[in-house]
Design a protein around this motif. Structure first.
Motif, short mmCIF file in Angstrom:
data_model
loop_
_atom_site.label_atom_id
_atom_site.label_comp_id
_atom_site.label_asym_id
_atom_site.label_seq_id
_atom_site.Cartn_x
_atom_site.Cartn_y
_atom_site.Cartn_z
N ALA A 48 0.85 -1.20 0.00
CA ALA A 48 0.00 0.00 0.00
C ALA A 48 0.88 1.24 0.00
O ALA A 48 2.05 1.19 0.41
CB ALA A 48 -0.92 0.02 1.21
N ILE A 50 0.63 5.83 0.36
CA ILE A 50 -0.17 7.00 0.70
C ILE A 50 0.63 8.24 0.31
O ILE A 50 1.85 8.28 0.48
CB ILE A 50 -0.53 7.00 2.20
CG1 ILE A 50 -1.54 8.09 2.52
CG2 ILE A 50 0.71 7.09 3.09
CD1 ILE A 50 -2.18 7.91 3.90
N GLY A 54 -1.97 12.41 2.66
CA GLY A 54 -2.92 11.41 3.14
C GLY A 54 -4.20 11.39 2.35
O GLY A 54 -5.10 10.60 2.62
N SER A 56 -4.60 10.63 -0.88
CA SER A 56 -4.67 9.58 -1.90
C SER A 56 -3.95 8.34 -1.42
O SER A 56 -2.90 8.43 -0.79
CB SER A 56 -4.03 10.06 -3.21
OG SER A 56 -4.75 11.13 -3.76
N THR A 57 -4.55 7.19 -1.74
CA THR A 57 -3.95 5.92 -1.35
C THR A 57 -3.99 4.95 -2.52
O THR A 57 -4.76 5.12 -3.47
CB THR A 57 -4.69 5.30 -0.15
OG1 THR A 57 -6.07 5.14 -0.49
CG2 THR A 57 -4.56 6.17 1.09
N TYR A 59 -3.49 0.52 -3.26
CA TYR A 59 -3.37 -0.79 -2.63
C TYR A 59 -3.08 -1.87 -3.66
O TYR A 59 -3.57 -1.82 -4.79
CB TYR A 59 -4.66 -1.16 -1.89
CG TYR A 59 -4.99 -0.25 -0.74
CD1 TYR A 59 -5.82 0.85 -0.93
CD2 TYR A 59 -4.46 -0.49 0.53
CE1 TYR A 59 -6.11 1.70 0.12
CE2 TYR A 59 -4.76 0.36 1.59
CZ TYR A 59 -5.58 1.45 1.38
OH TYR A 59 -5.86 2.29 2.42
N THR A 68 -6.00 -0.80 5.36
CA THR A 68 -6.11 0.65 5.24
C THR A 68 -4.80 1.27 5.66
O THR A 68 -4.29 1.01 6.75
CB THR A 68 -7.23 1.18 6.15
OG1 THR A 68 -8.47 0.56 5.80
CG2 THR A 68 -7.37 2.69 5.98
N ILE A 69 -4.25 2.10 4.77
CA ILE A 69 -3.05 2.86 5.08
C ILE A 69 -3.47 4.27 5.47
O ILE A 69 -4.38 4.84 4.87
CB ILE A 69 -2.05 2.87 3.90
CG1 ILE A 69 -0.74 3.51 4.30
CG2 ILE A 69 -2.66 3.51 2.67
CD1 ILE A 69 0.36 3.37 3.25
N SER A 70 -2.82 4.80 6.48
CA SER A 70 -3.13 6.16 6.92
C SER A 70 -1.86 6.79 7.49
O SER A 70 -0.86 6.10 7.70
CB SER A 70 -4.25 6.15 7.97
OG SER A 70 -3.85 5.41 9.11
N LEU A 103 2.07 8.96 -5.23
CA LEU A 103 1.97 7.52 -4.99
C LEU A 103 2.89 6.75 -5.93
O LEU A 103 3.00 7.07 -7.11
CB LEU A 103 0.54 7.06 -5.20
CG LEU A 103 -0.52 7.68 -4.30
CD1 LEU A 103 -1.91 7.26 -4.75
CD2 LEU A 103 -0.28 7.30 -2.86
#
Length: 123
Positions: A48, A50, A54, A56-57, A59, A68-70, A103
């Protein structure tokens, strides 16, 4: 930038883990971050990513919908929440940072790496 992962461990299939990656350095808030993993005997693979804000992510298909990446730029920390874990998720998980803001899923686009944290999922 120095990175230190934590939160790995042994968990049963179907369980959850939250990995953390603490970063040092003043450039964290302007750096895109990523998580990669390396199963035993296999190559390191993208999990993943980010972007710097934060907002846009991205996977890998293998974890999409389960992870979930944060990030918390105030704490210089990026997280990977993993749910519904499967035995095939077993791997060493690495945190990575890149100088750019966007990303990226290619490991070659990352400039800094942590030492990794082991995640083992039992069936």
């Amino acid at each position: 930038v120095q990175l230190a992962e934590s939160g790995g461990g042994l968990v049963q299939a179907g369980g959850s883990l939250r990995l953390s990656c603490a970063a040092s350095g003043r450039t964290f808030s302007s750096s895109a971050m990523g998580w990669f993993r390396q199963p035993p005997g296999k190559e390191r693979r993208f999990v993943a990513a980010i972007d710097w804000s934060g907002g846009s992510t991205l996977y890998a298909d293998s974890v999409k919908g389960r992870s979930t990446i944060s990030r918390d730029n105030a704490k210089n920390t990026v997280y990977l929440q993993m749910n519904s874990l499967k035995p095939e998720d077993t791997a060493v998980y690495y945190c990575a940072a890149r100088s750019g803001r966007g990303l990226q899923s290619s490991s070659g686009m990352y400039d800094y790496w942590g030492q990794g944290t082991q995640v083992t999922v039992s069936s």
